[in-house]
Design a protein around this motif. Sequence first.
Motif, PDB file in Angstrom:
ATOM      1  N   CYS A  20     -42.604  -8.721  16.189  1.00  0.00           N
ATOM      2  CA  CYS A  20     -41.677  -9.313  17.046  1.00  0.00           C
ATOM      3  C   CYS A  20     -41.749 -10.778  17.160  1.00  0.00           C
ATOM      4  O   CYS A  20     -42.669 -11.412  16.575  1.00  0.00           O
ATOM      5  CB  CYS A  20     -42.065  -8.605  18.329  1.00  0.00           C
ATOM      6  SG  CYS A  20     -41.781  -7.064  18.373  1.00  0.00           S
TER       7      CYS A  20
ATOM      8  N   ARG B  29     -36.899  -8.217  16.476  1.00  0.00           N
ATOM      9  CA  ARG B  29     -37.914  -7.714  15.540  1.00  0.00           C
ATOM     10  C   ARG B  29     -37.462  -7.483  14.182  1.00  0.00           C
ATOM     11  O   ARG B  29     -36.308  -7.358  14.020  1.00  0.00           O
ATOM     12  CB  ARG B  29     -38.329  -6.085  16.132  1.00  0.00           C
ATOM     13  CG  ARG B  29     -39.327  -5.275  15.403  1.00  0.00           C
ATOM     14  CD  ARG B  29     -39.077  -3.751  15.748  1.00  0.00           C
ATOM     15  NE  ARG B  29     -39.700  -3.646  17.190  1.00  0.00           N
ATOM     16  CZ  ARG B  29     -41.054  -3.336  17.369  1.00  0.00           C
ATOM     17  NH1 ARG B  29     -41.807  -3.227  16.254  1.00  0.00           N
ATOM     18  NH2 ARG B  29     -41.550  -3.235  18.480  1.00  0.00           N
TER      19      ARG B  29
ATOM     20  N   ASP C 205     -35.153  -6.464  19.880  1.00  0.00           N
ATOM     21  CA  ASP C 205     -36.548  -5.641  19.998  1.00  0.00           C
ATOM     22  C   ASP C 205     -36.085  -4.431  21.220  1.00  0.00           C
ATOM     23  O   ASP C 205     -35.851  -4.725  22.125  1.00  0.00           O
ATOM     24  CB  ASP C 205     -37.551  -6.464  20.517  1.00  0.00           C
ATOM     25  CG  ASP C 205     -38.894  -5.460  20.687  1.00  0.00           C
ATOM     26  OD1 ASP C 205     -38.774  -4.645  19.799  1.00  0.00           O
ATOM     27  OD2 ASP C 205     -39.873  -6.100  21.317  1.00  0.00           O
TER      28      ASP C 205
ATOM     29  N   SER D  58     -40.733   0.556  16.675  1.00  0.00           N
ATOM     30  CA  SER D  58     -40.776   0.128  15.483  1.00  0.00           C
ATOM     31  C   SER D  58     -40.255   1.148  14.614  1.00  0.00           C
ATOM     32  O   SER D  58     -40.589   2.446  14.887  1.00  0.00           O
ATOM     33  CB  SER D  58     -42.303  -0.473  14.911  1.00  0.00           C
ATOM     34  OG  SER D  58     -43.105   0.868  14.886  1.00  0.00           O
TER      35      SER D  58
END
Length: 316
Positions: free
Chosen positions: A71, A125, A145, A149
């Motif tokens: 990030c 990110r 972000d 993930s």
Amino acid sequence: MGADVELVSPFVLEYAYKRSTGPVIGRFLTSLRDGRIEGVRTAAGRVLCPPVEYDPDTGEDVQDFVEVGPCATVLTWTWIDAPLRDHPVQVPFAFALVQLEGADTSMLHAVCAPREDMATGMRVRAVFRDERVGSITDIAHFEIDTGVSKDLVPNEATEPITRFKAPTRLEYVVAAGATTAEFLRGVLRRELIGRRCPSCEKIYLPPRGSCPTCGVRTTELVPMAQKGTVTTFSVIRIPFEGQVLEPPYAAAHVLLDGGDTPLLHIVGDVDVDLVRMGMRVEAVWAEQLEPTLASVRYFRPIDEPDVPYAEIRGHV
Ligand SMILES: [Zn+2]
């Protein structure tokens, strides 16, 4: 071709460099290939990403690698909506300085987000490509972000990155200019036309519009003999990128009879091991003429005694 037609030609200057990375950048690129981002910590405790090879405060080596990101915070950005040539990210996007989490410096990368969501201070990110090769573009771009993930596609390569391709390429259009255009139009008539300096009387071929020694215009045109003497040469035996001829071949400076500057060309119709300084040669023309020096295919040996070195020494 009429005299009023401008002679222009596309021109590409390209160096297909491969560069070694050194240990720090090599490790940074290796980490990118493996889907991680690393910076270096300096003696004062700052974390630099992208890493540099020396501590900018002390000049000491840096060896303390630290994982940062994925990030990051956008420090500043600029919106790009005109297509960029050879750029891997599709427009529109933003070029941004992003400071990765854990780093004290920022790096330039692409942020893909709606224009209205772009803001200084936004959290983004890194998005890694599935196929990674050890390049900064292994990070495809940064995106907003969402706290989630994506799974990283594993990479089977394990060798550390020690080299990378860094090609340099310039493409432009060259206009021949009056003096060279006149010379090239002569080539279309199978003539090699030099120019004589009115001051020192040197004859330049290929012609120059002014004498580099005297600084005066060269106005007199001099049709040259098509026979000459090899003043120096080199046999090319090693292949290289962009090579037009098949090695081995001989490149030579050929001083045309009566001229004062040698022409760089190819010596053909002869075993390269027999090419020598002082060898007498003549121009062999191509069947299809074009306004370039390639219309002379090469120079071939003629049955005349070699010119003694003392007579060509000044031109070697
Ligand atoms: Zn001169």
